[in-house]
Design an enzyme around this catalytic site. Sequence first.
Site, mmCIF file in Angstrom:
data_model
loop_
_atom_site.group_PDB
_atom_site.id
_atom_site.type_symbol
_atom_site.label_atom_id
_atom_site.label_comp_id
_atom_site.label_asym_id
_atom_site.label_seq_id
_atom_site.Cartn_x
_atom_site.Cartn_y
_atom_site.Cartn_z
ATOM 1 N N HIS A 87 1.923 22.027 -0.210
ATOM 2 C CA HIS A 87 0.699 22.760 -0.558
ATOM 3 C C HIS A 87 0.074 22.119 -1.788
ATOM 4 C CE1 HIS A 87 2.512 25.113 -3.945
ATOM 5 N NE2 HIS A 87 3.593 25.167 -3.190
ATOM 6 N N ASP A 89 -2.350 23.820 -3.680
ATOM 7 C CA ASP A 89 -2.734 24.804 -4.702
ATOM 8 C C ASP A 89 -1.561 24.986 -5.662
ATOM 9 O OD1 ASP A 89 -1.251 26.237 -2.627
ATOM 10 O OD2 ASP A 89 -1.714 28.028 -3.782
ATOM 11 N N ASP A 120 5.646 21.432 -8.245
ATOM 12 C CA ASP A 120 5.325 22.470 -7.244
ATOM 13 C C ASP A 120 3.826 22.518 -7.013
ATOM 14 O OD1 ASP A 120 5.227 24.719 -5.657
ATOM 15 O OD2 ASP A 120 5.646 26.111 -7.276
ATOM 16 N N GLU A 151 -0.800 28.735 -0.946
ATOM 17 C CA GLU A 151 0.599 29.165 -0.891
ATOM 18 C C GLU A 151 0.950 30.089 -2.047
ATOM 19 O OE1 GLU A 151 4.856 29.396 -1.264
ATOM 20 O OE2 GLU A 151 3.546 28.559 -2.770
ATOM 21 N N GLU A 152 0.481 29.756 -3.244
ATOM 22 C CA GLU A 152 0.899 30.502 -4.438
ATOM 23 C C GLU A 152 0.237 31.873 -4.534
ATOM 24 O OE1 GLU A 152 3.325 29.401 -5.835
ATOM 25 O OE2 GLU A 152 3.267 27.238 -6.114
HETATM 26 ZN ZN LIG Z 1 5.474 25.732 -4.105
#
Ligand SMILES: [Zn+2]
Length: 442
Positions: A87, A89, A120, A151-152
């Site tokens: 991801h 974001d 991340d 995702e976050e």
């Molecule tokens: Zn992540």
Amino acid sequence: MELRERVAALMPRAKKDLAELVAFRSVADARQFPPEECEKAAQWVLDAFAQVGFSDARLVETADGSKAVYGERPGPPGAKTVLLYAHYDVQPPLDEDAWNSPVWELTERDGRWYGRGAADCKGNILMHLTALRALGDDVPVNLKLIVEGSEEQGTGGLEDFVPKNADLLRADAILVCDTGGAAVGRPALTVSLRGLANVVVSVKALSSEMHSGMFGGAAPDALAALIHMLSSLRDAQGNTTVNGLDNTQTWSGAEYPAGQFAADAHVLNGETLLGDGTVSDMLWARPALTVLGIDCPPVVGSASAIQPHARARLNLRVPPGMDAVRAQDALIAHLEAAAPWGVHVTVEREASGQPFLAETGGPAYTALRGAMKDAYGVESASLGQGGSIPLCNVFHDTYPDAEIILMGVEEPLTLMHAPNESVDPDEIARMALTEALFLQRY
Ligand SMILES: [Zn+2]
């Protein structure tokens, strides 16, 4: 040149690319950051993967308004299909003053690269890119790519998209690259994820605040009742004690050494970890209750008064083998039964998500374990993760026969989601080599 040397030679480019990607403030929340930041990050990812053979890469919109990057790169006829996930974001920076270098500027310190998203999950995007650049045309499988953009936020854009576009993403093996090893240089696959069940519990005891001198001692106190109820959710050793939930399950994979955990978790007194199981048992095999917030008067401004109402938001982590909704039911029943003094209790359900347990016996797992051993020079471990990745359950439900593999560059020192997030570039290199070897051999 050997694959390992090609990866090493590509690392300066990976650093330059990661710096560009980290500079996009791609927090997928328009109230906090301009949406163009996510759009620019998505376009960057699209262009970068177009250059490694995903010539048809395009943006697909998901139900929450975010855009995912989708692409395909055909391999030889009859070859297996591997879906690569990441991801673009990121989490918001939180307290910017707590950062030792600029949040959105990739900064090298003591051999690590600092910046929001460096690990991340933008570090994993560079892992994919570096693996594919090292392989060049030598990719004997069909590849598909999905890099999501929310995702976050937990808004479920991709979770909604996958079942509705099942054929588009169908694969034999899915590399969910949003976790990491046991420590720097100690590779691991994440084979289990806890689910979660959140509730908000409200307690009412009086219809008004009352003077604690005139009425305290006999009048029921909502805040004291809530504290009494919450304290019943842990025993003296710190085990989570929700009636009806087994808190004796054990973890059969790798141990998480207590000393390392205490350091990773920033525990002030490392001797005092919770529970009567091992760290791995407590994190990956047993339920864990956390009080996320309590509504009650703050110390400054509080008066000598008995509180008529109070409430708390609770988070229950649910291990594999337990149903998240049934665990939520058990928590609600426990709270209602634990309410003292005839106070009125209401419990509101919030989100729940099921735990995940990977099936690790298939050919993709075997190939990946071998690739990881060759890249790192040591056997890989099986870890659990205390958090949840709801997408894994969606993948499993949509593609019951696919092997779902969780891995990546997010070892414990990355401090993902916290200030001063960083990535170890050697982890990017070793994981890129792992991925490249896997794609060659699978
Ligand atoms: Zn992540």
